[in-house]
Design an enzyme around this catalytic site. Structure first.
Site, PDB file in Angstrom:
ATOM      1  N   TYR A 106       0.855  -1.190   0.000  1.00 18.22           N
ATOM      2  CA  TYR A 106       0.000   0.000   0.000  1.00 18.22           C
ATOM      3  C   TYR A 106       0.899   1.251   0.000  1.00 18.22           C
ATOM      4  O   TYR A 106       1.926   1.281   0.691  1.00 18.22           O
ATOM      5  CB  TYR A 106      -0.896  -0.063   1.243  1.00 18.22           C
ATOM      6  CG  TYR A 106      -1.559   1.225   1.605  1.00 18.22           C
ATOM      7  CD1 TYR A 106      -2.511   1.805   0.776  1.00 18.22           C
ATOM      8  CD2 TYR A 106      -1.240   1.876   2.797  1.00 18.22           C
ATOM      9  CE1 TYR A 106      -3.121   2.997   1.121  1.00 18.22           C
ATOM     10  CE2 TYR A 106      -1.851   3.070   3.151  1.00 18.22           C
ATOM     11  CZ  TYR A 106      -2.781   3.629   2.299  1.00 18.22           C
ATOM     12  OH  TYR A 106      -3.380   4.804   2.644  1.00 18.22           O
ATOM     13  N   ASP A 178       1.124  -7.965   6.249  1.00 19.94           N
ATOM     14  CA  ASP A 178      -0.084  -7.136   6.247  1.00 19.94           C
ATOM     15  C   ASP A 178      -1.161  -7.955   5.541  1.00 19.94           C
ATOM     16  O   ASP A 178      -1.097  -8.185   4.330  1.00 19.94           O
ATOM     17  CB  ASP A 178       0.183  -5.813   5.507  1.00 19.94           C
ATOM     18  CG  ASP A 178      -1.050  -4.902   5.505  1.00 19.94           C
ATOM     19  OD1 ASP A 178      -2.176  -5.425   5.585  1.00 19.94           O
ATOM     20  OD2 ASP A 178      -0.890  -3.671   5.390  1.00 19.94           O
ATOM     21  N   LYS A 203     -10.834  -1.748   7.388  1.00 15.61           N
ATOM     22  CA  LYS A 203     -11.344  -2.435   6.197  1.00 15.61           C
ATOM     23  C   LYS A 203     -12.262  -3.603   6.591  1.00 15.61           C
ATOM     24  O   LYS A 203     -13.289  -3.368   7.181  1.00 15.61           O
ATOM     25  CB  LYS A 203     -10.156  -2.870   5.342  1.00 15.61           C
ATOM     26  CG  LYS A 203      -9.086  -1.775   5.141  1.00 15.61           C
ATOM     27  CD  LYS A 203      -9.634  -0.577   4.406  1.00 15.61           C
ATOM     28  CE  LYS A 203      -8.631   0.471   3.975  1.00 15.61           C
ATOM     29  NZ  LYS A 203      -7.675   0.997   4.907  1.00 15.61           N
TER      30      LYS A 203
END
Ligand SMILES: Cc1ncc(COP(=O)(O)O)c(C=O)c1O
Length: 385
Positions: A106, A178, A203
């Protein structure tokens, strides 16, 4: 399916946490302890409760539920996914240490590892995660850990942890994963050699697009070190965020199962459309990581991406026309969302740089929610027409 410390299956654990014992008259749903201060015992520092320490009753309750779910000794909930990654790294690395990281992470994580860790004298080497030998080549004497994200945001690539696990185990390094995109319903990294698991709980874990939170999981000793960083860097979550997160978690398994099946239908439909040049979804047999996802994941996830034949203009048109699917960043919640990484996580790169990492103009990321799949497909159809 391995259960770790769990007494119950995953669906029961997300709903009830550990064994429940509700005595008559006590609330079945844990109340919100919206208090910063708690009465203190006289003559001792023991039992001091203060939300910044991560020991407010709402934080403790959701933390033990998360640890059971992922099969970890301990969990810590923090103010955001970025806060979780930052404190996880601060607890793991010291000035002079070296970190090897996947270059497919990300955008915010990339900047944190690249720029902020450098300020602390911590070196990071980014490697192409698909080049198995790249991991080994990047190792140095001072390497302490390998960091990766799987499935990858936004390309939906799924990494094979076996070669990385071999390296971390044989070199005494920590493997940090992650796992935001997967959620513990689809993939549990501790069963595949991870030492530390990180989530943006904003999320899937919360799943309702109304809480910002993060989580770090690992051994009790390591989580205690992360907690010390969280306390000093002020990254603790608010009690209400913890309460909402725990409420969201209760439906994690039904949400994710529905998102998995909806995303599969949408991906299959997109693959039939001439306006769509490529569909990135690990559930499709044509996806380069289909086999690894099939053998290691319990579901292919709710995230997919499409590359439009008409490029950037087609993407913009689609986003303007969608009426059910909202054009918004973030992911993993019950409402379906669409976004263009060139205007969100990857704005800092040029079009050529984005194309080089598999995100060409015309790339639209879809976070599939729990609506009727037929309605989602109808919305995409009118948007593409
Ligand atoms: C894979 C991944 N990790 C971490 C983060 C950061 O999480 P947060 O926005 O909760 O700080 C994100 C955010 O999009 C993400 O997609």
């Amino acid at each position: 399916m391995a259960r770790g410390n769990r007494e119950y299956g995953l669906a029961t654990t997300v709903l009830h946490g550990g064994r429940i014992s509700t005595s008559p008259g006590s609330p079945v749903v844990k109340p919100i302890f919206q208090s910063v201060i708690f009465g203190q015992e006289t003559g001792t520092a023991n039992g001091l409760v203060y939300p910044r320490y991560g020991n407010n009753p709402n934080a403790e309750s959701v933390q033990s539920r998360l640890a059971l779910l992922e099969g970890a000794e301990a969990a810590l909930v923090l103010a955001s996914g970025m806060g979780a990654t930052a404190c996880a790294m601060l607890a793991l690395l010291r000035p002079g240490d070296h970190l090897v990281a996947s270059s497919w992470v990300y955008g915010g994580t990339r900047t944190l590892l690249e720029s902020e860790l450098a300020l602390m004298g911590i070196d990071v080497t980014f490697v192409d995660p698909m080049e198995t030998r790249g991991w080994r080549k990047a190792l140095r004497k001072k390497t302490r850990a390998i960091f990766l994200e799987t499935p990858v945001n936004p390309t939906c690539r799924v990494l094979d942890l076996r070669p990385v696990r071999f390296l971390t185990e044989s070199n005494g390094l920590a493997l940090v994963v992650d796992s935001t995109f997967a959620s513990p319903i689809n993939f549990r990294p501790f069963e595949h050699g991870a030492d530390v698991v990180i989530h943006s709980a904003t999320k899937y874990l919360n799943g309702h697009h109304d809480v910002l939170a993060g989580a770090v999981l690992g051994t009790a000793q390591y989580i205690e070190e992360v907690r010390q960083k969280m306390i000093l860097w002020g990254q603790a979550p608010d009690p209400f965020a913890c309460w909402l997160l725990e409420r969201g978690l209760k439906t994690l398994s039904v949400r994710v199962e529905r998102q998995n099946s909806n995303a599969m239908r949408v991906a299959e439909w997109c693959a039939t459309r001439k306006e769509v040049r490529l569909v990135h979804y690990p559930g499709l047999e044509t996806h380069p990581d289909h086999e690894i996802a099939l053998s290691t994941h319990q579901g292919f996830g709710g995230m997919l991406a499409i590359e439009l034949a008409g490029g950037a203009r087609a993407a913009e048109k689609l986003l303007r026309r969608l009426s059910l699917i909202t054009h918004a960043p973030s992911l993993g919640g019950v409402e379906s969302l669409a976004s263009e990484p060139r205007f969100t996580s990857h704005t800092h790169l040029s079009a050529a740089e984005r194309a080089a990492i598999g995100i060409p103009d015309g790339f639209v990321r879809l976070s599939i929610g729990i609506e009727d799949s037929a309605d989602l497909i109808a919305d995409l159809e009118q948007g593409l027409r």
